[in-house]
Design an enzyme around this catalytic site. Structure first.
Site, mmCIF file in Angstrom:
data_model
loop_
_atom_site.group_PDB
_atom_site.id
_atom_site.type_symbol
_atom_site.label_atom_id
_atom_site.label_comp_id
_atom_site.label_asym_id
_atom_site.label_seq_id
_atom_site.Cartn_x
_atom_site.Cartn_y
_atom_site.Cartn_z
ATOM 1 C CG MET A 30 -1.879 -1.221 1.143
ATOM 2 S SD MET A 30 -3.441 -0.988 1.998
ATOM 3 C CE MET A 30 -2.884 -0.838 3.654
ATOM 4 N N GLY A 31 2.144 1.076 -0.444
ATOM 5 C CA GLY A 31 3.060 2.206 -0.517
ATOM 6 C C GLY A 31 3.631 2.571 0.836
ATOM 7 C CG HIS A 37 7.107 -2.355 1.962
ATOM 8 N ND1 HIS A 37 6.878 -1.188 2.653
ATOM 9 C CD2 HIS A 37 5.943 -3.031 1.969
ATOM 10 C CE1 HIS A 37 5.612 -1.161 3.051
ATOM 11 N NE2 HIS A 37 5.036 -2.266 2.667
ATOM 12 C CD GLN A 61 -6.096 -3.689 2.739
ATOM 13 O OE1 GLN A 61 -5.952 -4.088 1.586
ATOM 14 N NE2 GLN A 61 -5.174 -3.889 3.671
ATOM 15 C CG ASP A 153 0.291 -7.281 7.908
ATOM 16 O OD1 ASP A 153 -0.410 -6.683 8.720
ATOM 17 O OD2 ASP A 153 1.189 -6.715 7.239
#
Ligand code: PAF
Length: 283
Positions: A30-31, A37, A61, A153
């Site tokens: 999501m940037g 990342h 979401q 997550d």
């Protein structure tokens, strides 16, 4: 750097790659990229010929409009970071909401065999329907051979693995270990929104997880959960939303420990209005 905003532009590229038997990796984000990342992207670059990085703040979401509005959006910085990792083999897909959803900005309803019920499912209603909807769509658009997700997550990772099995999607889902700041705080795009005093307090979360792990060697899940609740009740800045010990494969809580099962502890904490999550393998 190759940046595309329309899925129609990606068709040609993926078909070309497939016709040359080149492999495609996908790192959905999501940037507001951070080193966590980047570690996924570096891994994907090692294991694939081309890597697609999607940058899309997925509205379906979020169960809270304020959270969605405040989610950091830093595309220019993200592009710079990706450029510094690799100029040639990364393709960015940064669509707008319409390109992904058309005029129907709604999540599909999924049954993930109960994995969606506890923890994040309980406190963020509909969250995993939104995640499942966008990830399935990204898989259909990018057609990756391997897709990479962080274990921070962990419940999301389990749900995406389930999605792939249930819909027989031709992609291998890889989970990658949690990337932490030097002080132990799990890397998250939300960390950049923490006010300094809350940022300073936040490593307490991982400290408690490590202590809980030690306690779980000799104590029941219930006793450890109660102990963690007490530690947060005393804390002046952090407020506990949940701390749960669950069986790793089913994410279900349990009455008695079994030697041949694997367990994990999961936590969600508010630091001011910023929600932080983390987890740890217990055995
Ligand atoms: O983990 C995230 O950043 C998001 O949930 C994901 C997988 C990119 C879907 O929007």
């Amino acid at each position: 750097m190759n940046i595309y905003q329309k899925k129609s532009d990606l068709n040609q590229i993926t078909e070309n790659l497939k016709s040359q038997n080149l492999t495609i990796g996908l790192v959905p984000t999501m940037g507001a990229l951070h080193h966590g990342h980047l570690s996924l992207i570096k891994k994907a670059l090692k294991e694939n010929d081309k890597v697609f990085v999607s940058v899309f703040v997925n509205p379906t979401q979020f169960d809270n409009k304020e959270d969605l509005d405040k989610y950091p959006r830093t595309l220019d910085v993200d592009i710079e970071m990706l450029n510094s990792v690799c100029k040639d083999n990364i393709i960015i897909y940064a669509p707008n909401v319409e390109d992904v959803y058309g005029d129907n900005i709604n999540a599909v309803h999924f049954d993930f065999d109960g994995l969606e019920v506890p923890m994040e499912g309980r406190y963020r209603l509909g969250h995993f329907n939104g995640v499942g909807t966008v990830v399935k769509r990204l898989f259909e658009i990018v057609k990756p051979d391997i897709a990479y997700f962080g274990e921070k997550d962990f419940q999301q990772l389990m749900i995406i693995k389930k999605l792939v099995v249930k819909y027989d999607l031709p992609v291998y889902v890889k989970g990658c270990g949690i990337y932490r700041e030097k002080d132990g705080l799990a890397m998250s795009s939300r960390n950049m929104r923490l006010k300094p005093e809350y940022r300073k307090a936040a490593p307490f979360i991982y400290k408690i997880l490590k202590k809980a792990k030690v306690q779980f060697e000799t104590k029941s899940a219930n006793k450890v959960e109660k102990w963690v609740e007490k530690q947060f009740a005393k804390h002046k800045l952090l407020s506990l939303e949940y701390f749960t010990i669950a069986e790793t494969n089913t994410l279900k809580s349990f009455k008695r420990k079994s030697k041949d099962k694997s367990y994990r502890a999961f936590i969600a904490v508010y630091a001011d209005d910023i929600r932080l999550i983390d987890n740890i393998a217990l055995n």
